[in-house]
Enzyme design. Structure first.
Site, PDB file in Angstrom:
ATOM      1  N   LYS A   3      26.621  47.800  50.735  1.00  0.00           N
ATOM      2  CA  LYS A   3      26.078  47.624  49.384  1.00  0.00           C
ATOM      3  C   LYS A   3      26.733  46.343  48.831  1.00  0.00           C
ATOM      4  CE  LYS A   3      27.472  48.445  45.203  1.00  0.00           C
ATOM      5  NZ  LYS A   3      27.066  47.145  44.575  1.00  0.00           N
ATOM      6  N   GLU A   5      40.627  46.538  50.161  1.00  0.00           N
ATOM      7  CA  GLU A   5      41.535  45.270  50.177  1.00  0.00           C
ATOM      8  C   GLU A   5      41.101  44.747  48.536  1.00  0.00           C
ATOM      9  OE1 GLU A   5      41.839  41.785  49.101  1.00  0.00           O
ATOM     10  OE2 GLU A   5      40.621  40.982  50.904  1.00  0.00           O
ATOM     11  N   CYS A  57      41.054  36.512  46.340  1.00  0.00           N
ATOM     12  CA  CYS A  57      42.062  37.601  46.249  1.00  0.00           C
ATOM     13  C   CYS A  57      43.431  37.153  46.509  1.00  0.00           C
ATOM     14  CB  CYS A  57      41.609  38.960  46.891  1.00  0.00           C
ATOM     15  SG  CYS A  57      41.464  38.305  48.720  1.00  0.00           S
ATOM     16  N   GLU A  61      45.697  39.981  37.450  1.00  0.00           N
ATOM     17  CA  GLU A  61      45.038  39.221  38.140  1.00  0.00           C
ATOM     18  C   GLU A  61      43.961  38.630  37.030  1.00  0.00           C
ATOM     19  OE1 GLU A  61      42.294  40.723  41.094  1.00  0.00           O
ATOM     20  OE2 GLU A  61      42.905  39.162  42.447  1.00  0.00           O
TER      21      GLU A  61
HETATM   22  O1  TXE Z   1      34.827  43.748  40.733  1.00  0.00           O
HETATM   23  P1  TXE Z   1      34.527  45.286  41.190  1.00  0.00           P
HETATM   24  P2  TXE Z   1      34.132  43.128  39.399  1.00  0.00           P
HETATM   25  C1  TXE Z   1      39.031  41.641  40.756  1.00  0.00           C
HETATM   26  C2  TXE Z   1      38.991  40.283  39.815  1.00  0.00           C
HETATM   27  C3  TXE Z   1      37.940  40.743  39.066  1.00  0.00           C
HETATM   28  C4  TXE Z   1      37.865  42.145  38.841  1.00  0.00           C
HETATM   29  C5  TXE Z   1      36.469  42.715  38.313  1.00  0.00           C
HETATM   30  O2  TXE Z   1      40.195  40.379  39.235  1.00  0.00           O
HETATM   31  O3  TXE Z   1      38.312  40.066  37.739  1.00  0.00           O
HETATM   32  O4  TXE Z   1      38.090  42.615  40.023  1.00  0.00           O
HETATM   33  O5  TXE Z   1      35.591  42.174  38.962  1.00  0.00           O
HETATM   34  C6  TXE Z   1      31.356  47.710  43.198  1.00  0.00           C
HETATM   35  N1  TXE Z   1      32.131  52.744  42.849  1.00  0.00           N
HETATM   36  N2  TXE Z   1      38.273  41.317  41.916  1.00  0.00           N
HETATM   37  O6  TXE Z   1      33.939  43.961  38.301  1.00  0.00           O
HETATM   38  O7  TXE Z   1      34.261  46.113  40.059  1.00  0.00           O
HETATM   39  C7  TXE Z   1      30.522  46.720  42.648  1.00  0.00           C
HETATM   40  O8  TXE Z   1      29.352  47.057  42.527  1.00  0.00           O
HETATM   41  C8  TXE Z   1      31.782  52.045  43.853  1.00  0.00           C
HETATM   42  C9  TXE Z   1      39.024  40.812  43.126  1.00  0.00           C
HETATM   43  O9  TXE Z   1      33.070  42.247  39.750  1.00  0.00           O
HETATM   44  O10 TXE Z   1      35.622  45.525  42.099  1.00  0.00           O
HETATM   45  C10 TXE Z   1      30.927  45.562  43.728  1.00  0.00           C
HETATM   46  O11 TXE Z   1      29.783  45.754  44.761  1.00  0.00           O
HETATM   47  N3  TXE Z   1      31.735  50.780  43.853  1.00  0.00           N
HETATM   48  C11 TXE Z   1      38.272  40.878  44.495  1.00  0.00           C
HETATM   49  C12 TXE Z   1      32.226  45.736  44.066  1.00  0.00           C
HETATM   50  O12 TXE Z   1      32.577  47.136  43.864  1.00  0.00           O
HETATM   51  C13 TXE Z   1      31.786  50.028  42.590  1.00  0.00           C
HETATM   52  C14 TXE Z   1      37.014  40.739  44.300  1.00  0.00           C
HETATM   53  C15 TXE Z   1      33.195  44.917  43.463  1.00  0.00           C
HETATM   54  O13 TXE Z   1      33.174  45.215  41.961  1.00  0.00           O
HETATM   55  C16 TXE Z   1      32.416  50.831  41.528  1.00  0.00           C
HETATM   56  C17 TXE Z   1      36.130  40.798  43.235  1.00  0.00           C
HETATM   57  C18 TXE Z   1      32.490  52.131  41.552  1.00  0.00           C
HETATM   58  N4  TXE Z   1      32.839  52.786  40.389  1.00  0.00           N
HETATM   59  C19 TXE Z   1      36.814  41.048  41.951  1.00  0.00           C
HETATM   60  N5  TXE Z   1      32.361  49.775  40.511  1.00  0.00           N
HETATM   61  C20 TXE Z   1      38.923  40.956  45.665  1.00  0.00           C
HETATM   62  N6  TXE Z   1      39.997  41.601  46.093  1.00  0.00           N
HETATM   63  O14 TXE Z   1      38.636  39.633  46.317  1.00  0.00           O
HETATM   64  C21 TXE Z   1      32.048  48.553  41.040  1.00  0.00           C
HETATM   65  N7  TXE Z   1      31.740  48.871  42.560  1.00  0.00           N
END
Ligand code: TXE
Length: 490
Positions: free
Chosen positions: A174, A249, A283, A384
């Site tokens: 996904k 990660e 990240c 973060e």
């Molecule tokens: O990320 P999410 P978001 C951090 C960064 C950012 C914060 C929120 O601090 O401000 O996370 O960003 C899927 N069950 N990073 O809300 O929620 C979602 O559909 C299963 C750090 O955009 O982590 C997407 O495909 N899956 C980071 C993916 O998770 C779920 C990169 C990432 O979304 C879910 C991005 C659930 N309950 C954000 N909820 C890095 N480590 O690089 C969401 N998703």
């Protein structure tokens, strides 16, 4: 309008409820595509397909060298479509074309790396007491659920899909709902090279519906997730039902430690790169700069001078050095953190605003932002932010630097700048983080393990460690003298 469909069992599909989600260009605020809004129903179907395909052996029983040949073909196609992929990434994520092109080249290299690795020796024999001979072999895990974020839509997908496929697994993947453009192109490539249907399946949809189903479903044997720590925590809980194997990660708040004896201009230059590459949506971003007190003021002045010169604009402009934030929602989250920093009493010395001049008003641009004179109790130092916002802290000595470096809940990355090699290595070894650099920042190699300590995650991507994630290890003990054991007398 681009119409994006899911890919299940080798077929391009809309969702059962016919709903669509708009996909935006963050540099202009324009709708550039519509994606089928997947539901739990499609997630379940894709998982079932992946399960049956795995059990059929069409992929898992294929000789590694044959699986590798598919991966090499995919890599060649990524190179062939490199400029299209980079443009799509820039259009959808906002990153400058220069950055997107690096990601695309890395994606091709990652497929080649795992294509090569899977054909190398992978098992061991070990000596035990006669008459037994013992072997260790590696096997695929089964159905891998792969969930990726929006900051590296193509590359994060490839970091998971390439080793998962190399190892003989099948995949339910996904992408982030915000950035499906390059993932769709990647799956078109899978189709073009003739990857057997059902091996790689792509579903769209929200995290709380489709993402959650992938994390919970008992027919998924492994979950690999990159994203926020809060979501990672949720996924960890959701995955307990069938004790999935897991690789997470997550976020970071990585320290970049600058000693007074460092090459000053080099340290400033890498510190800028550490935080503003990818608009800080990385990240491993060096979002906390720790500077020795004797050069603190000089460093802040020079850093701010350089930060103000960064050319911010749309990613498809060749002069652009930093692009927009990925979405309006995310831009607002970052602006909120800037307000929090001001309220906490940190000294805002650069930026802090949304950019609306020079035709940027419809995009989601934020100025390169710097807070000085911060302390470890502030939220902007602990949490973060994931945007072009850096905090610059002051430290007294080596001990103080190490203790500040390790003073957050995260442990993804960290760097040390110093011309004293022994000190640089000494301090680096004390940083509680999985990825570290000395006199450089952000280097990432397909050969080297990537992942975090503490709340930055579990497991490692890339390198041989990244392949281990997608393999089960089995011991086989062979009795070379076939006769009754005689343990019981009758
Ligand atoms: O990320 P999410 P978001 C951090 C960064 C950012 C914060 C929120 O601090 O401000 O996370 O960003 C899927 N069950 N990073 O809300 O929620 C979602 O559909 C299963 C750090 O955009 O982590 C997407 O495909 N899956 C980071 C993916 O998770 C779920 C990169 C990432 O979304 C879910 C991005 C659930 N309950 C954000 N909820 C890095 N480590 O690089 C969401 N998703």
């Amino acid at each position: 309008m681009i119409d994006l469909k899911m890919y299940i069992n080798g077929e391009w599909r809309d969702s059962s409820n016919k709903e669509k989600r708009e996909v935006m260009n963050p540099a202009t605020g324009e709708v550039i595509a519509e994606a089928a809004e997947g539901t739990v129903e499609e997630a379940k179907e894709a998982i079932q397909v992946a399960k049956e395909t795995f059990e059929s052996g069409i992929w898992s029983d294929l000789a590694p060298v044959e699986r590798a040949s598919y991966l090499f073909k995919i890599a060649d196609k990524i190179d062939e479509y490199a400029s299209e992929l980079a443009s799509l990434e820039t259009m959808n994520n906002g990153k400058p074309l220069r950055e997107a092109s690096f990601d695309v080249a890395d994606a091709a290299a990652c497929f080649r790396y795992y294509a090569g690795l899977i054909t190398k020796p992978d098992g061991v024999t070990y000596s035990v007491a006669d008459p037994v001979q013992a072997l260790v072999v590696r096997e695929p895990v089964g159905v891998c659920g792969l969930i990726v974020p929006w900051n590296y839509p193509l590359l994060m997908s490839v970091w998971k899909i390439a080793p998962a496929l190399a190892a003989g697994n099948t995949v339910v993947y996904k992408p982030s709902e915000v950035t499906p453009l390059t993932p769709v192109k990647l799956f078109e490539i899978f189709e073009e090279v003739g990857l057997p249907k059902g091996v790689a399946n792509m579903v769209f949809g929200s995290g709380v519906t489709v993402g959650n189903e992938i994390a919970e479903n008992h027919d998924v044997n492994l979950i690999s997730f990159t994203g926020g720590t809060k979501t990672g925590r949720h996924i960890m809980k959701a995955a307990t039902g069938n004790i999935k194997k897991m690789s997470l990660e997550l976020g970071g708040k990585s320290p970049n430690i600058i000693f007074a004896d460092a090459d000053f201009e080099t340290a400033v230059d890498y510190a800028l790169f550490g935080i503003y590459a990818g608009s800080g949506q990385v990240c491993a971003a060096g979002s906390r700069i720790l500077v020795e007190e004797s050069i603190y003021d000089k460093f802040v002045d020079r850093f701010v001078e350089r930060a103000k010169q960064i050319n911010v604009g749309p990613g498809n402009d060749p002069d652009t050095e930093m692009g927009p934030l990925v979405s309006k929602e995310h831009m607002e989250r970052v602006l909120e953190y800037i307000e929090i920093g001001k309220q906490e009493g940190a000294r805002l010395v650069c930026g802090g605003n949304r950019m609306i001049d020079n035709d940027l008003e419809n995009g989601y641009f934020i100025e390169p932002t710097v807070f000085a004179d911060v302390n470890p109790s502030m939220r902007i130092v602990q949490e973060e932010i994931f945007g072009p916002v850096v905090v610059i802290e002051k430290f007294k000595d080596e001990h103080d630097a190490i203790s500040l470096a390790n003073s957050t809940a995260y442990g993804l990355a960290g760097a040390v700048f110093s011309n004293d090699g022994a000190k640089a290595l000494r301090v680096t070894k004390k940083i509680r983080a999985g990825i570290t650099w000395i006199n450089t920042y952000h280097n990432t190699y397909n050969e080297a393990p990537w992942g975090g300590y503490k709340q930055s995650g579990v497991g490692r991507a890339l390198g041989t460690y990244g392949l281990d994630t997608y393999q089960e290890i089995k011991q086989i003990n062979i009795n070379l003298q076939v006769e009754p054991i005689g343990w019981f007398s009758k």
